[in-house]
Design a protein around this motif. Structure first.
Motif, PDB file in Angstrom:
ATOM      1  N   ILE A  28       0.836  -1.201   0.000  1.00 41.50           N
ATOM      2  CA  ILE A  28       0.000   0.000   0.000  1.00 41.50           C
ATOM      3  C   ILE A  28       0.872   1.253   0.000  1.00 41.50           C
ATOM      4  CG2 ILE A  28      -1.619   1.339   1.419  1.00 41.50           C
ATOM      5  CD1 ILE A  28      -2.954  -1.391   2.129  1.00 41.50           C
ATOM      6  N   LEU A  29       1.966   1.236   0.735  1.00 41.62           N
ATOM      7  CA  LEU A  29       2.858   2.393   0.787  1.00 41.62           C
ATOM      8  C   LEU A  29       3.461   2.702  -0.596  1.00 41.62           C
ATOM      9  CD1 LEU A  29       4.204   4.612   2.447  1.00 41.62           C
ATOM     10  CD2 LEU A  29       6.021   2.979   2.990  1.00 41.62           C
ATOM     11  N   VAL A  30       3.831   1.669  -1.336  1.00 41.26           N
ATOM     12  CA  VAL A  30       4.355   1.883  -2.692  1.00 41.26           C
ATOM     13  C   VAL A  30       3.273   2.536  -3.551  1.00 41.26           C
ATOM     14  CG1 VAL A  30       5.137   0.756  -4.825  1.00 41.26           C
ATOM     15  CG2 VAL A  30       6.077   0.042  -2.624  1.00 41.26           C
ATOM     16  N   PHE A  31       2.050   2.032  -3.461  1.00 43.83           N
ATOM     17  CA  PHE A  31       0.949   2.629  -4.224  1.00 43.83           C
ATOM     18  C   PHE A  31       0.713   4.070  -3.791  1.00 43.83           C
ATOM     19  CE2 PHE A  31      -1.599  -1.511  -5.286  1.00 43.83           C
ATOM     20  CZ  PHE A  31      -0.681  -1.824  -6.260  1.00 43.83           C
ATOM     21  N   GLU A  32       0.686   4.287  -2.487  1.00 44.30           N
ATOM     22  CA  GLU A  32       0.436   5.625  -1.952  1.00 44.30           C
ATOM     23  C   GLU A  32       1.508   6.613  -2.422  1.00 44.30           C
ATOM     24  OE1 GLU A  32      -0.331   7.626   2.412  1.00 44.30           O
ATOM     25  OE2 GLU A  32      -0.593   5.453   2.192  1.00 44.30           O
ATOM     26  N   THR A  33       2.745   6.182  -2.403  1.00 45.76           N
ATOM     27  CA  THR A  33       3.849   7.017  -2.882  1.00 45.76           C
ATOM     28  C   THR A  33       3.640   7.374  -4.348  1.00 45.76           C
ATOM     29  OG1 THR A  33       5.347   6.012  -1.285  1.00 45.76           O
ATOM     30  CG2 THR A  33       6.368   7.118  -3.161  1.00 45.76           C
ATOM     31  N   ASN A  34       3.206   6.389  -5.135  1.00 46.39           N
ATOM     32  CA  ASN A  34       2.921   6.657  -6.547  1.00 46.39           C
ATOM     33  C   ASN A  34       1.813   7.694  -6.696  1.00 46.39           C
ATOM     34  OD1 ASN A  34       4.853   4.942  -7.611  1.00 46.39           O
ATOM     35  ND2 ASN A  34       3.457   3.243  -7.890  1.00 46.39           N
ATOM     36  N   PHE A  35       0.731   7.526  -5.936  1.00 40.90           N
ATOM     37  CA  PHE A  35      -0.373   8.482  -6.040  1.00 40.90           C
ATOM     38  C   PHE A  35       0.085   9.886  -5.657  1.00 40.90           C
ATOM     39  CE2 PHE A  35      -3.086   4.710  -6.107  1.00 40.90           C
ATOM     40  CZ  PHE A  35      -3.971   5.071  -7.110  1.00 40.90           C
ATOM     41  N   ASP A  36       0.885  10.002  -4.621  1.00 36.41           N
ATOM     42  CA  ASP A  36       1.417  11.317  -4.227  1.00 36.41           C
ATOM     43  C   ASP A  36       2.255  11.923  -5.354  1.00 36.41           C
ATOM     44  OD1 ASP A  36       0.214  11.315  -1.718  1.00 36.41           O
ATOM     45  OD2 ASP A  36       1.988  10.497  -0.700  1.00 36.41           O
ATOM     46  N   LYS A  37       3.088  11.107  -5.959  1.00 37.65           N
ATOM     47  CA  LYS A  37       3.943  11.575  -7.058  1.00 37.65           C
ATOM     48  C   LYS A  37       3.094  11.999  -8.256  1.00 37.65           C
ATOM     49  CE  LYS A  37       6.029   8.532  -9.546  1.00 37.65           C
ATOM     50  NZ  LYS A  37       6.841   7.391  -9.965  1.00 37.65           N
ATOM     51  N   TRP A  38       2.069  11.211  -8.576  1.00 36.00           N
ATOM     52  CA  TRP A  38       1.208  11.530  -9.714  1.00 36.00           C
ATOM     53  C   TRP A  38       0.416  12.817  -9.468  1.00 36.00           C
ATOM     54  CZ3 TRP A  38      -0.637   5.814  -9.622  1.00 36.00           C
ATOM     55  CH2 TRP A  38       0.347   4.997 -10.201  1.00 36.00           C
ATOM     56  N   LYS A  39       0.004  13.026  -8.223  1.00 37.73           N
ATOM     57  CA  LYS A  39      -0.693  14.274  -7.896  1.00 37.73           C
ATOM     58  C   LYS A  39       0.259  15.462  -8.039  1.00 37.73           C
ATOM     59  CE  LYS A  39      -2.462  13.474  -3.791  1.00 37.73           C
ATOM     60  NZ  LYS A  39      -3.287  13.382  -2.589  1.00 37.73           N
ATOM     61  N   GLU A  40       1.457  15.308  -7.534  1.00 33.39           N
ATOM     62  CA  GLU A  40       2.456  16.372  -7.598  1.00 33.39           C
ATOM     63  C   GLU A  40       2.764  16.753  -9.045  1.00 33.39           C
ATOM     64  OE1 GLU A  40       7.090  16.364  -6.634  1.00 33.39           O
ATOM     65  OE2 GLU A  40       5.854  15.988  -4.850  1.00 33.39           O
ATOM     66  N   LYS A  41       2.809  15.751  -9.917  1.00 33.01           N
ATOM     67  CA  LYS A  41       3.125  16.013 -11.328  1.00 33.01           C
ATOM     68  C   LYS A  41       1.876  16.315 -12.152  1.00 33.01           C
ATOM     69  CE  LYS A  41       7.451  13.650 -11.249  1.00 33.01           C
ATOM     70  NZ  LYS A  41       8.498  13.142 -12.045  1.00 33.01           N
ATOM     71  N   LYS A  42       0.736  16.414 -11.456  1.00 32.91           N
ATOM     72  CA  LYS A  42      -0.535  16.797 -12.073  1.00 32.91           C
ATOM     73  C   LYS A  42      -1.067  15.780 -13.091  1.00 32.91           C
ATOM     74  CE  LYS A  42       0.221  21.753 -11.338  1.00 32.91           C
ATOM     75  NZ  LYS A  42       0.510  21.651  -9.998  1.00 32.91           N
ATOM     76  N   TYR A  43      -0.712  14.525 -12.920  1.00 32.24           N
ATOM     77  CA  TYR A  43      -1.293  13.468 -13.751  1.00 32.24           C
ATOM     78  C   TYR A  43      -2.701  13.127 -13.287  1.00 32.24           C
ATOM     79  CZ  TYR A  43       3.177  12.335 -15.998  1.00 32.24           C
ATOM     80  OH  TYR A  43       4.330  12.382 -16.730  1.00 32.24           O
ATOM     81  N   ILE A  44      -2.934  13.315 -11.990  1.00 34.66           N
ATOM     82  CA  ILE A  44      -4.245  13.019 -11.408  1.00 34.66           C
ATOM     83  C   ILE A  44      -4.663  14.192 -10.536  1.00 34.66           C
ATOM     84  CG2 ILE A  44      -3.938  10.509 -11.486  1.00 34.66           C
ATOM     85  CD1 ILE A  44      -3.268  10.571  -8.492  1.00 34.66           C
ATOM     86  N   SER A  45      -5.911  14.195 -10.167  1.00 40.04           N
ATOM     87  CA  SER A  45      -6.461  15.290  -9.370  1.00 40.04           C
ATOM     88  C   SER A  45      -5.773  15.384  -8.006  1.00 40.04           C
ATOM     89  CB  SER A  45      -7.957  15.064  -9.158  1.00 40.04           C
ATOM     90  OG  SER A  45      -8.457  15.954  -8.178  1.00 40.04           O
ATOM     91  N   PRO A  46      -5.441  16.596  -7.583  1.00 39.27           N
ATOM     92  CA  PRO A  46      -4.847  16.762  -6.249  1.00 39.27           C
ATOM     93  C   PRO A  46      -5.846  16.464  -5.134  1.00 39.27           C
ATOM     94  CG  PRO A  46      -5.252  18.910  -7.264  1.00 39.27           C
ATOM     95  CD  PRO A  46      -5.567  17.866  -8.295  1.00 39.27           C
TER      96      PRO A  46
END
Length: 194
Positions: free
Chosen positions: A129-147
């Motif tokens: 879950i932490l690996v996934f969560e880290t990915n989601f944080d990174k994707w939000k930061e890079k604006k790939y997904i909604s913040p």
């Protein structure tokens, strides 16, 4: 001539047998026979079958984390990341010896000794879950997904998407469930999850 050392042979054989047959259905004598090892070697490295179980879980944990982190390093975009992961799963599923998630299987197949492995299994899930969560944080930061997406909630839902679809694929043999991992994940990153 096999160049693996006894410990490596034992662990490799154990990994294969526990995944294919399950923990409860695999005996020490079968591990010894298939690894071409002696009891003395086995007990030198693994004093009990429970120690073999713990070593198996650790090997599977490392394989999983290496795969997920490797994908994260190569694929920046979440759509590319999930497509690459699903591609790996499809390749695995084409093999005769694909039995799904090694952690879910091990948990279900070691019921008599489940409490011995529970902490280790929970740690694997937390790391996953932490690996996934880290990915989601990174994707939000890079604006790939909604913040506005909640990374923790999305990470847990991603694991449920994977586990659920893999189990349905194994139950039915219907490959559309493997495709559903990708589409369900894409729905997740499009929807406002709080």
């Amino acid at each position: 001539m096999d160049k693996q050392k006894p410990k490596e042979r034992i662990l490799s054989t154990t990994k294969s047998l526990f995944y294919r047959q399950g923990y409860d259905r695999t005996g020490i004598n079968q591990i010894l026979e298939e690894s071409r090892s002696h009891k003395q070697s086995l007990y030198q490295y693994f004093p009990s079958k429970q120690d073999l179980g713990k070593a198996y879980l650790e090997e599977q944990r490392l394989d999983l984390l290496n795969l997920l982190r490797g994908l994260s390093e190569k694929k920046e975009d979440p759509k590319e990341w999930i497509a690459a992961w699903v591609s790996v799963l499809k390749r695995q599923a084409r093999k005769e010896d694909f039995f799904g998630c090694p952690f879910a299987n091990f948990s279900a197949q070691s019921l008599e000794e489940k409490s011995i492995f529970q902490e280790q299994l929970q740690t694997v899930i937390k790391e996953w879950i932490l690996v996934f969560e880290t990915n989601f944080d990174k994707w939000k930061e890079k604006k790939y997904i909604s913040p506005n997406l909640n990374s923790s909630v999305c990470a847990k839902k991603s694991l449920v998407i994977y586990e659920g679809n893999i189990q349905l694929f194994l139950i039915t043999g219907n490959k559309s469930y493997l495709e559903s991992i990708e589409s369900d994940f894409l729905d997740l990153i499009r929807e406002p999850v709080r």
